[in-house]
Structures are given as structure tokens and as C-alpha cells.
Design a protein around this motif. Structure first.
Motif, PDB file in Angstrom:
ATOM      1  N   ARG A 184      72.671  54.482  75.647  1.00 39.85           N
ATOM      2  CA  ARG A 184      72.258  55.742  75.030  1.00 39.85           C
ATOM      3  C   ARG A 184      71.954  56.800  76.103  1.00 39.85           C
ATOM      4  O   ARG A 184      72.370  57.960  75.982  1.00 39.85           O
ATOM      5  CB  ARG A 184      71.025  55.510  74.161  1.00 39.85           C
ATOM      6  N   MET A 185      71.268  56.390  77.159  1.00 36.55           N
ATOM      7  CA  MET A 185      70.893  57.333  78.214  1.00 36.55           C
ATOM      8  C   MET A 185      72.120  57.808  78.992  1.00 36.55           C
ATOM      9  O   MET A 185      72.272  58.998  79.275  1.00 36.55           O
ATOM     10  CB  MET A 185      69.865  56.677  79.135  1.00 36.55           C
ATOM     11  N   LEU A 186      73.022  56.885  79.319  1.00 34.79           N
ATOM     12  CA  LEU A 186      74.229  57.270  80.058  1.00 34.79           C
ATOM     13  C   LEU A 186      75.094  58.226  79.253  1.00 34.79           C
ATOM     14  O   LEU A 186      75.699  59.150  79.808  1.00 34.79           O
ATOM     15  CB  LEU A 186      75.031  56.020  80.439  1.00 34.79           C
ATOM     16  N   ALA A 187      75.168  58.015  77.939  1.00 35.30           N
ATOM     17  CA  ALA A 187      75.972  58.900  77.094  1.00 35.30           C
ATOM     18  C   ALA A 187      75.478  60.337  77.192  1.00 35.30           C
ATOM     19  O   ALA A 187      76.279  61.284  77.157  1.00 35.30           O
ATOM     20  CB  ALA A 187      75.941  58.415  75.656  1.00 35.30           C
ATOM     21  N   SER A 188      74.172  60.521  77.338  1.00 32.92           N
ATOM     22  CA  SER A 188      73.628  61.880  77.433  1.00 32.92           C
ATOM     23  C   SER A 188      73.987  62.556  78.752  1.00 32.92           C
ATOM     24  O   SER A 188      73.858  63.769  78.889  1.00 32.92           O
ATOM     25  CB  SER A 188      72.106  61.860  77.245  1.00 32.92           C
ATOM     26  N   PHE A 189      74.465  61.741  79.726  1.00 36.21           N
ATOM     27  CA  PHE A 189      74.915  62.286  81.008  1.00 36.21           C
ATOM     28  C   PHE A 189      76.445  62.298  81.108  1.00 36.21           C
ATOM     29  O   PHE A 189      77.001  62.447  82.189  1.00 36.21           O
ATOM     30  CB  PHE A 189      74.337  61.457  82.168  1.00 36.21           C
ATOM     31  N   GLY A 190      77.116  62.123  79.957  1.00 36.87           N
ATOM     32  CA  GLY A 190      78.580  62.166  79.950  1.00 36.87           C
ATOM     33  C   GLY A 190      79.248  60.871  80.354  1.00 36.87           C
ATOM     34  O   GLY A 190      80.416  60.875  80.749  1.00 36.87           O
ATOM     35  N   LEU A 191      78.536  59.762  80.254  1.00 37.52           N
ATOM     36  CA  LEU A 191      79.087  58.464  80.645  1.00 37.52           C
ATOM     37  C   LEU A 191      78.970  57.441  79.519  1.00 37.52           C
ATOM     38  O   LEU A 191      78.338  56.400  79.668  1.00 37.52           O
ATOM     39  CB  LEU A 191      78.380  57.953  81.905  1.00 37.52           C
ATOM     40  N   ASP A 192      79.583  57.763  78.389  1.00 36.72           N
ATOM     41  CA  ASP A 192      79.580  56.821  77.264  1.00 36.72           C
ATOM     42  C   ASP A 192      80.700  55.809  77.502  1.00 36.72           C
ATOM     43  O   ASP A 192      81.868  56.166  77.618  1.00 36.72           O
ATOM     44  CB  ASP A 192      79.827  57.578  75.956  1.00 36.72           C
ATOM     45  N   PRO A 193      80.371  54.506  77.578  1.00 34.13           N
ATOM     46  CA  PRO A 193      81.405  53.505  77.855  1.00 34.13           C
ATOM     47  C   PRO A 193      82.453  53.375  76.750  1.00 34.13           C
ATOM     48  O   PRO A 193      83.514  52.808  76.981  1.00 34.13           O
ATOM     49  CB  PRO A 193      80.611  52.200  78.016  1.00 34.13           C
ATOM     50  N   LEU A 194      82.181  53.910  75.563  1.00 30.36           N
ATOM     51  CA  LEU A 194      83.159  53.845  74.466  1.00 30.36           C
ATOM     52  C   LEU A 194      83.891  55.163  74.263  1.00 30.36           C
ATOM     53  O   LEU A 194      84.598  55.348  73.270  1.00 30.36           O
ATOM     54  CB  LEU A 194      82.448  53.443  73.164  1.00 30.36           C
ATOM     55  N   ASP A 195      83.765  56.055  75.229  1.00 27.80           N
ATOM     56  CA  ASP A 195      84.370  57.391  75.115  1.00 27.80           C
ATOM     57  C   ASP A 195      85.687  57.473  75.870  1.00 27.80           C
ATOM     58  O   ASP A 195      85.946  58.429  76.599  1.00 27.80           O
ATOM     59  CB  ASP A 195      83.388  58.450  75.614  1.00 27.80           C
TER      60      ASP A 195
END
Length: 199
Positions: A184-195
Motif C-alpha cells: 500500500r505504501m509503495l503504491a503511493s510512491f508510484g511503485l505498485d507491484p501489480l501496475d
């Protein structure tokens, strides 16, 4: 992988945290943060874990502009006493003897920063250890040698046999890197592993 993704750095040399982060299939580097892990006077275990996680992340981020850095720390608490990494057999034996038959809380703190913004989380795992004999503790320590693990209990391996119960919102937290909160935290920095960027 998109070329505009920021570089990801794990501020740790822990093999356990490295193995956990590899599950997210995001490329990353590891660096030793070189942070003094001594508790401050009057500091609670939860505050200690959060402060150290942030200190580790910021120690690397200051020399890695534009990178996203993960800091993490874990502190075990039994009867109000903080239990860190034992370092050797004697300290591990003393920790486990104190913990046997008791409730123990493991604070697994996270800090993610890009140098300008920082997100933090404290994921708590509640464990109850079985009543254990000295012979059982010695057998475990000889088999596992968990001297680099907070509270001496490696639940991902033979340490699971020490446990009577484990309650947590994240099964990876006890191992040392809470991946649900971290994702969740990484996604907020543009690093979503499912993106579309996982290797």
C-alpha cells in the motif's frame, strides 16, 4: 518496466527482509543504513521500532535523491520489556525462557520515503508461546541459531513450534517486513507491484 519508476532501495542487509521484498517482484538494491539501534531513555518499544525504521530509511535517502527507500525495524515486547536481537546463545536462551508461556507483541515498523515525503506504519503481531522446558529451548536454539532475530523466535522456520497462537493482520510482519502495509505504501510512491511493472 516503465522507465519513469523511481529506484527502490531496501535500507537493510537482513536476508529475511530481502527475501520478503523479492516476493513483490520489483527490482531493488540493498544498502546498510549504519544506524545505532540503542533505545533512548524512556522510549517505548513501539516508538523505538518506528524511530529506527525512519532513521534507516532517511540514512540512505539522503545520499540517493529521487529514490524510494524502505526502512524497517522490529522489537518484541514481553511483560513490558523490549527484546531485541539476542546476538548469542545465552541471550537467546534468556529471552525465550522469559517468553515461554507468555504473550508477546512484535512491533514490525515500516518507513518509506522519497526524501521529501515519508509514510510510516507499525504492524503488531500478537503471539502466545507454549510453556517450554529448558531442554526444548536448547534443542530449538541448537537447530535454528536465531541470534539475529528480535525475540529469538523465527516463526517462518522451526520457531513455529514455539508458538501456541499467532494473531496478525499480515502473516509476513512477524518475519520482519509487513508486505501488505508495504504494498500500500509503495503504491503511493508510484511503485505498485501489480501496475504492470513487476518483473
Amino acid at each position: 518496466m516503465p522507465t519513469d519508476r523511481p529506484r527502490l532501495i531496501l535500507a537493510s542487509t537482513s536476508v529475511y527482509r530481502k527475501q520478503l521484498l523479492e516476493r513483490l517482484r520489483l527490482p531493488f538494491d540493498t544498502q546498510a543504513p549504519g544506524v545505532d539501534e540503542t533505545a533512548l531513555p524512556g522510549e517505548t518499544p513501539a516508538d523505538l521500532a518506528l524511530r529506527l525504521a525512519q532513521a534507516k530509511a532517511h540514512a540512505i535517502a539522503v545520499n540517493a535523491p529521487g529514490a524510494v527507500v524502505i526502512g524497517s525495524d522490529q522489537v518484541a515486547v514481553c511483560a513490558g520489556e523490549a527484546l531485541g536481537k539476542p546476538g548469542d546463545f545465552d541471550h537467546a536462551f534468556a529471552q525465550l525462557r522469559r517468553m515461554a508461556g507468555q504473550d508477546v507483541a512484535f512491533h514490525s515498523a515500516l518507513a518509506v520515503t522519497d526524501g521529501t515525503r515519508t509514510e510510516v506504519a507499525d504492524v503488531i503481531t500478537h503471539c502466545r508461546l507454549r510453556p517450554l522446558t529448558d531442554a526444548q529451548l536448547i534443542a530449538y536454539l541448537k537447530a535454528e541459531t536465531p541470534y539475529d532475530t528480535a525475540g529469538s523466535a523465527k516463526a517462518e522456520a522451526l520457531g513455529i513450534a514455539l508458538m501456541e497462537r499467532i494473531d496478525s493482520d499480515d502473516p509476513t510482519a512477524l518475519i520482519g517486513l509487513p508486505l501488505i502495509a508495504l504494498t500500500r505504501m509503495l503504491a503511493s510512491f508510484g511503485l505498485d507491484p501489480l501496475d504492470g511493472g513487476a518483473a
